[in-house]
Design a protein around this motif. Structure first.
Motif, PDB file in Angstrom:
ATOM      1  N   LYS A  12      -0.844  13.471   0.483  1.00  0.00           N
ATOM      2  CA  LYS A  12      -1.877  13.396   1.525  1.00  0.00           C
ATOM      3  C   LYS A  12      -1.206  13.716   2.854  1.00  0.00           C
ATOM      4  CE  LYS A  12      -4.126   9.244   0.520  1.00  0.00           C
ATOM      5  NZ  LYS A  12      -4.933   8.119   0.929  1.00  0.00           N
TER       6      LYS A  12
ATOM      7  N   HIS B  80       0.809  -1.227   0.000  1.00  0.00           N
ATOM      8  CA  HIS B  80       0.000   0.000   0.000  1.00  0.00           C
ATOM      9  C   HIS B  80       0.833   1.265   0.000  1.00  0.00           C
ATOM     10  CE1 HIS B  80      -3.770  -2.221   0.908  1.00  0.00           C
ATOM     11  NE2 HIS B  80      -2.909  -3.074   1.441  1.00  0.00           N
ATOM     12  N   LEU B  81       2.146   1.103   0.026  1.00  0.00           N
ATOM     13  CA  LEU B  81       3.016   2.287   0.143  1.00  0.00           C
ATOM     14  C   LEU B  81       4.036   2.317  -0.989  1.00  0.00           C
ATOM     15  CD1 LEU B  81       3.662   2.184   3.995  1.00  0.00           C
ATOM     16  CD2 LEU B  81       2.408   3.974   2.780  1.00  0.00           C
ATOM     17  N   PRO B  82       4.460   3.525  -1.374  1.00  0.00           N
ATOM     18  CA  PRO B  82       5.414   3.647  -2.479  1.00  0.00           C
ATOM     19  C   PRO B  82       6.848   3.375  -2.014  1.00  0.00           C
ATOM     20  CG  PRO B  82       4.860   5.803  -1.636  1.00  0.00           C
ATOM     21  CD  PRO B  82       4.067   4.831  -0.814  1.00  0.00           C
TER      22      PRO B  82
ATOM     23  N   PHE C  65       5.850   9.582   3.859  1.00  0.00           N
ATOM     24  CA  PHE C  65       5.126   9.288   2.615  1.00  0.00           C
ATOM     25  C   PHE C  65       4.274  10.457   2.129  1.00  0.00           C
ATOM     26  CE2 PHE C  65       5.046   5.514   5.466  1.00  0.00           C
ATOM     27  CZ  PHE C  65       6.164   4.908   4.943  1.00  0.00           C
TER      28      PHE C  65
ATOM     29  N   ASP D 247       5.105  12.111  -1.437  1.00  0.00           N
ATOM     30  CA  ASP D 247       4.823  11.245  -2.587  1.00  0.00           C
ATOM     31  C   ASP D 247       3.337  10.968  -2.763  1.00  0.00           C
ATOM     32  OD1 ASP D 247       7.334  11.027  -3.482  1.00  0.00           O
ATOM     33  OD2 ASP D 247       7.744   9.045  -2.628  1.00  0.00           O
ATOM     34  N   MET D 248       2.637  10.787  -1.667  1.00  0.00           N
ATOM     35  CA  MET D 248       1.238  10.382  -1.766  1.00  0.00           C
ATOM     36  C   MET D 248       0.280  11.573  -1.793  1.00  0.00           C
ATOM     37  SD  MET D 248       1.465   7.028   0.709  1.00  0.00           S
ATOM     38  CE  MET D 248      -0.143   6.326   0.364  1.00  0.00           C
TER      39      MET D 248
ATOM     40  N   ILE E 213      -3.068   9.437   5.657  1.00  0.00           N
ATOM     41  CA  ILE E 213      -2.440   8.178   5.225  1.00  0.00           C
ATOM     42  C   ILE E 213      -2.613   7.108   6.310  1.00  0.00           C
ATOM     43  CG2 ILE E 213      -0.261   7.060   4.558  1.00  0.00           C
ATOM     44  CD1 ILE E 213       0.681   9.796   3.512  1.00  0.00           C
TER      45      ILE E 213
ATOM     46  N   CYS F 229       3.932   8.063   9.473  1.00  0.00           N
ATOM     47  CA  CYS F 229       3.552   8.251   8.061  1.00  0.00           C
ATOM     48  C   CYS F 229       4.101   9.528   7.426  1.00  0.00           C
ATOM     49  CB  CYS F 229       2.034   8.191   7.922  1.00  0.00           C
ATOM     50  SG  CYS F 229       1.402   6.563   8.320  1.00  0.00           S
TER      51      CYS F 229
END
Ligand code: ARG
Length: 579
Positions: free
Chosen positions: A51, A15-17, A45, A48-49, A56, A42
């Motif tokens: 959010k 679920h994570l990059p 992330f 990148d995400m 997240i 979190c």
């Protein structure tokens, strides 16, 4: 190593990059057991995400289908907290640690790689001074730490056995023929050397005698060679006596003289490549573009230097060992030497030049009893403090300490052996607990204090754990029911034990044994406060009435004992079972 943690990381990585490896490293025990068993921050992330970390965390908690030992997953602000089946987690951590050879089997990061560690490496015909202590102790500990990361380690004693000073010593023996080299001690060599130097101040012709003696040695003259070999034999015998006291070993003694035959060829290549140039009959390497002063490689009289021999040694080590790292555990005063060494090796086009690392360390200081001010490696009268005297002194003082306690020890205890372990352990720990680059101040009372942040304190904790296990009568069983370890102090202890492996990796990464030493202090303190809970509340005793709980606690005690013993071993210290 911890498979539950790995499973969580695997499932998160979907679920994570980011790969599971780095996620595993990010999963940490939260500060309190009420917050779960692993927490994932979190923040990293968010960018990148696109959010917020909290968003997240909330999304992850909802979306992932966690592995079987995870009971619940909850967001807490920017964190995702995982609540595990604690019995399963504890069992995994504790049985891992109690496994035979845990330290060696835990990590494969160094597999197939070689690290060379050059430590102690004293000059012959001189006593080991206390400054040689740090190199030997730090070097040997790094050796064990790298070994625990799966590296092949090669410990080398690069004995200083070449140089014009040995010409002087040969000339001295020849001049003052009142002592034969056969019967000479290291002290005799030092004395003759000083006597010769003093006389040479008044009689300059003695310098010629010394020069001539060194020339003869270089040309393999039998008489000079016999004397020199004798100097070496006597010196090494003394060094080895002290190494044995400290439990210090080497894979090889490769003295400077070993490289002499390689120097001519090296100089030739350096000249051909234009790295070395002639300068007033000497040969030097100019290092201006590195902002370093030139390095002399050959003197006017045609003799090589310490640096020349170190260049040969580096090439030799590369050719024979293909090292991943080549560590030189040498005091900070040789910083420039190693900078120059690396600079020349880079100019030679060796891409491994960057693997040459100077592992420097601070000074060892002695407080002046009168002023309290710390002096560097010498007494007030300016004499060098001898390493052997320091160790003997430590052992004596440890003996006095033990005598206070001797009534509690069984009559068959070998008090001499125990005093050795504690005395040398105190010296080693006081050195290793300080960050490598900081100065160490020698303070006997402090370093032998069984209650302070000392070696004996850690050794004592180990002996106490052994005594609990002895008293329990029953053997430790891995079948113990870990769900009975319900106290928050037990959670904290297990989680600190889990950290051990990580700290070993960090200690290797930073070339810093103090990480292990301080970890041991932390663990011992945690254990001590856990253990004292039982004084007020009998149901919290390790050896409590309920048999099942007692078995679970003994399993934990055994794991703590194992980690302390392994940790002490990484520092090169002994772990006494009684003291
Ligand atoms: N013999 C030197 C000294 O006592 C230390 C040698 C360290 N090792 C090396 N490869 N340079 O200062």
């Amino acid at each position: 190593m911890n498979s539950i943690k790995k499973e969580i990381a695997d499932c998160l990585s979907r679920h994570l990059p980011i790969e599971n490896g780095p996620i595993e490293a990010m999963l940490k025990a939260p500060p309190e057991p009420g917050m779960g068993d692993y927490a994932l921050p979190c923040f990293p992330f968010a960018k990148d995400m696109k959010k917020s970390p909290a968003a997240i965390a909330t999304a992850l908690s909802r979306e992932i289908s966690p592995p079987k030992d995870v009971k619940t997953v909850e967001p807490a602000g920017p964190y995702v907290n995982f609540f595990l089946d604690r019995a399963a987690l504890y069992r995994e951590i504790l049985s891992n640690i109690c496994q035979e050879g845990f330290v060696r089997s835990r990590s494969k990061s160094g597999k197939g790689k070689t690290v060379i560690i050059d430590y102690s490496s004293p000059n012959i015909a001189k006593h080991l001074g206390v400054h040689h202590l740090r190199s030997a102790i730090i070097g040997r500990s790094l050796y064990r730490i790298f070994e625990a990361c799966g590296y092949r380690c090669i410990g080398i004693n690069h004995l200083g056995d070449w140089g014009t000073s040995f010409g002087k010593l040969i000339a001295a023996f020849e001049r003052y023929g009142d002592i034969s080299a056969q019967d000479a001690s290291v002290s005799d060599m030092q004395e003759l050397y000083v006597r010769f130097s003093r006389e040479a101040e008044e009689k300059p012709e003695l310098a010629d005698l010394a020069r001539n003696a060194f020339k003869r040695l270089e040309n393999g003259d039998p008489h000079a060679t016999v004397l020199w070999k004798q100097f070496k034999k006597i010196s090494v015998a003394e060094f080895e006596r002290i190494y044995a006291m400290l439990g210090i070993e080497f894979d090889a003694y490769m003295p400077e003289s070993f490289y002499l035959t390689m120097a001519g060829d090296l100089l030739e290549r350096l000249r051909t490549k234009g790295i070395a140039t002639d300068s007033e009959d000497a040969i030097i390497a100019r290092l201006d573009t590195d902002d370093l002063p030139p390095l002399m490689l050959q003197k006017k009289d045609g003799t090589t230097l310490y640096s020349t021999r170190d260049l040969c040694a580096a090439e030799y080590r590369w050719t024979n060992y293909r090292f991943e790292h080549c560590l030189y555990v040498v005091g900070g005063e040789q910083k420039l030497h190693f900078q120059q060494l690396r600079a020349v090796l880079s100019r030679m086009g060796y891409d491994w030049a960057g693997r040459i690392e100077h592992i420097d360390f601070g000074l060892l200081k002695f407080p002046d009893p009168k002023t309290g001010k710390a002096n560097v490696g010498s007494t007030r009268t300016g004499e060098v403090v001898l390493l052997e005297d320091v160790l003997k002194n430590g052992i004596e003082k440890a003996k006095e300490k033990i005598k206070e306690n001797a009534g509690k020890l069984p009559p068959q205890t070998d008090l001499e052996e125990l005093a050795d372990m504690i005395g040398t352990g105190a010296v080693m720990f006081s050195d290793l607990a300080v960050r490598r680059t900081k100065d160490v101040v020698f303070d006997w009372d402090r370093m032998l204090d069984f209650q302070g942040d000392t070696g004996p304190y850690v050794q004592y904790a180990h002996a106490r754990l052994c005594s609990i296990l002895r008293k329990s009568g029953a053997g430790v069983t891995e079948q113990a029911d870990c769900s009975l370890l319900r106290l928050p102090e037990e959670w904290k202890l297990v989680r600190t034990l889990e950290d051990f492996s990580l700290r070993i990796d960090q200690a290797a990464d930073k070339r810093e044994p103090s990480i292990i030493a301080n970890y041991l202090l932390e663990l011992c303190k945690l254990f001590s406060s856990y253990y004292s809970l039982g004084m007020k509340e009998p149901e919290k005793r390790v050896l409590c009435d309920d048999e099942e709980t007692r078995n679970a606690r003994l399993f934990l005690v055994d794991a703590v004992r194992n980690v302390i013993a392994d940790g002490l071993r990484l520092l090169g210290m002994k772990a006494p079972e009684r003291m």
